[in-house]
Motif scaffolding. Sequence first.
Motif, PDB file in Angstrom:
ATOM      1  N   VAL A 113      61.798  60.853  69.728  1.00 31.37           N
ATOM      2  CA  VAL A 113      61.252  62.060  69.334  1.00 31.37           C
ATOM      3  C   VAL A 113      62.300  63.204  69.620  1.00 31.37           C
ATOM      4  O   VAL A 113      62.485  64.218  68.975  1.00 31.37           O
ATOM      5  N   VAL A 160      58.608  64.998  75.783  1.00 33.36           N
ATOM      6  CA  VAL A 160      58.814  63.701  74.865  1.00 33.36           C
ATOM      7  C   VAL A 160      59.190  62.337  75.866  1.00 33.36           C
ATOM      8  O   VAL A 160      60.050  61.635  75.453  1.00 33.36           O
ATOM      9  N   ALA A 211      54.109  65.511  72.553  1.00 34.26           N
ATOM     10  CA  ALA A 211      53.690  64.339  71.600  1.00 34.26           C
ATOM     11  C   ALA A 211      52.661  63.315  71.990  1.00 34.26           C
ATOM     12  O   ALA A 211      52.341  62.358  71.775  1.00 34.26           O
ATOM     13  N   ALA A 230      51.843  67.204  67.549  1.00 37.24           N
ATOM     14  CA  ALA A 230      52.505  65.885  67.355  1.00 37.24           C
ATOM     15  C   ALA A 230      51.888  64.650  67.895  1.00 37.24           C
ATOM     16  O   ALA A 230      52.121  63.589  67.518  1.00 37.24           O
ATOM     17  N   GLY A 258      51.539  62.292  63.612  1.00 35.16           N
ATOM     18  CA  GLY A 258      52.709  62.468  63.745  1.00 35.16           C
ATOM     19  C   GLY A 258      53.099  63.812  62.590  1.00 35.16           C
ATOM     20  O   GLY A 258      52.822  64.902  62.860  1.00 35.16           O
ATOM     21  N   THR A 313      57.610  62.936  63.641  1.00 32.24           N
ATOM     22  CA  THR A 313      57.092  63.686  64.936  1.00 32.24           C
ATOM     23  C   THR A 313      57.732  64.795  65.405  1.00 32.24           C
ATOM     24  O   THR A 313      57.073  65.752  65.806  1.00 32.24           O
ATOM     25  N   ILE A 347      56.572  68.843  66.429  1.00 34.61           N
ATOM     26  CA  ILE A 347      57.055  69.464  67.611  1.00 34.61           C
ATOM     27  C   ILE A 347      57.390  70.885  67.144  1.00 34.61           C
ATOM     28  O   ILE A 347      57.120  72.098  67.746  1.00 34.61           O
TER      29      ILE A 347
END
Length: 431
Positions: A16, A81, A106, A133, A137, A309, A313
């Motif tokens: 990610v 992440v 996420a 996220a 996703g 994803t 973000i």
Amino acid sequence: MSNTPLKIGIAGLGTVGIGVIKILSEQSSIISARCGREVNVVAISAQDHTKERGFDLSNYVWHSDPLAMATNENIDVVVEVIGGSSGVAKDFIEIAIKNQKHVVTANKALIAGAGLDLARSAELAGKTIGIEAAVAGGIPIVKAIREGLSGIGIHQLFGILNGTCNYILSEMRETGRDFDEVLREAQDLGYAEADPTFDIDGIDTAHKLAILSSIAFGCEINFESVHVEGIRHISPLDIQFAKDLGYRIKLLGMAKKTKIGIQQRVHPCMVPISTPIAHVEGVYNAVVTEGSFVGQTMYEGRGAGEGPTATAIVADIIDIALARNTNLFLLPTDKLEKMHVAPMSSYRGSYYARFMVIDKTGVFATIANALNDNGVSMESVLQRGRSESEAVPVVLTTHETDEASLIRALEAIERSKVVVEPPRFIKIESF
Ligand SMILES: NC(=O)c1ccc[n+]([C@@H]2O[C@H](COP(=O)([O-])OP(=O)(O)OC[C@H]3O[C@@H](n4cnc5c(N)ncnc54)[C@H](OP(=O)(O)O)[C@@H]3O)[C@@H](O)[C@H]2O)c1
């Protein structure tokens, strides 16, 4: 255009994290036009500085310790992440907030457990924690609830929230292969982790469902109260019978306002082939919401992977750049109600049950009597094959009943020795 760029620090440079850097770099002109200012990555952190990551990262300040990056005064927004429900990811976010940074993450496992405390800290600091996220996703479901559906009351939502499980169930149905074989293939293709427990046992779906319920129903997140079952026990035989009966088996996360409270459940279920969600296949996710005035709305797309994803973000970063700051669970934490939980024992529904029996006189009567004795009423019965030496499947569906009664009936059938293995059952959803 403001000449003050928004400065981003990214902790975690795996799937990610690298995706976020790619989008911010490749889309920089459209993003700065939409934000009225530049959005620049200035610092990064991961474990291994020497790892080749397929992207030139030499222009960014490297922090070998993400917690040091969380205090870097040259950063406005941190992106977490790294992953994990506690430890460094949680410490990183807490320190970043204390140091007056907005956060985008996420990390559904962390938000499902510690989201409320983090939301309170962010509110006190006047900062945002963006979590688009963390759920489904690339599907902008948090935005859909926050913006498009913000004026109505949602009373139910359900969805396919884990692409790994949906891939496995779709492949099993299409190829007739068993669970273990398809799981191994999913791991080889990178759709399932080396340790797939969180995905296939339904925990990942439960994390996402708990987040969505809190946002949709305006109550404090309550992950512990989610009823969770996974897909390990689903067999090709059940998938074939589901097809014969006009259903597909899907792992769904479902949350519903009932008269006695909020019911949150994750389990495999048979969904009618005529419903749109039955046709969401492979690694795709889908979420359906049901609300006053608008009725059902459905959202479908890729629920994981680098691009989807990272897209979510970057959307949260853009909101922050535009000062569209929001509360993590949409309402301020002091306006979130305590969740009144509707226990699973209050659930009533229809069921599919499968028995492997030696086909002798009286077997069916034993099954029927046990169901009858426990107040479970049958809707239909199917039998495939006849053999006096080998076990054959007998399948039935029930009218609406409570699960405790069904389980009592199945236990009685198992004790009576007419079956050669424990009976299996799957809930049927009609929506
Ligand atoms: N992958 C997806 O499709 C997806 C979808 C939705 C949500 N998410 C969530 O996104 C998050 C990240 O997932 P991912 O798939 O990108 O994970 P990943 O590929 O495993 O990457 C994790 C990154 O974190 C870094 N890291 C681990 N421990 C660290 C530490 N102590 N200090 C600094 N860096 C550390 C690793 O560094 P090294 O590279 O140096 O080892 C790696 O770059 C997780 O919360 C996950 O649940 C992922």
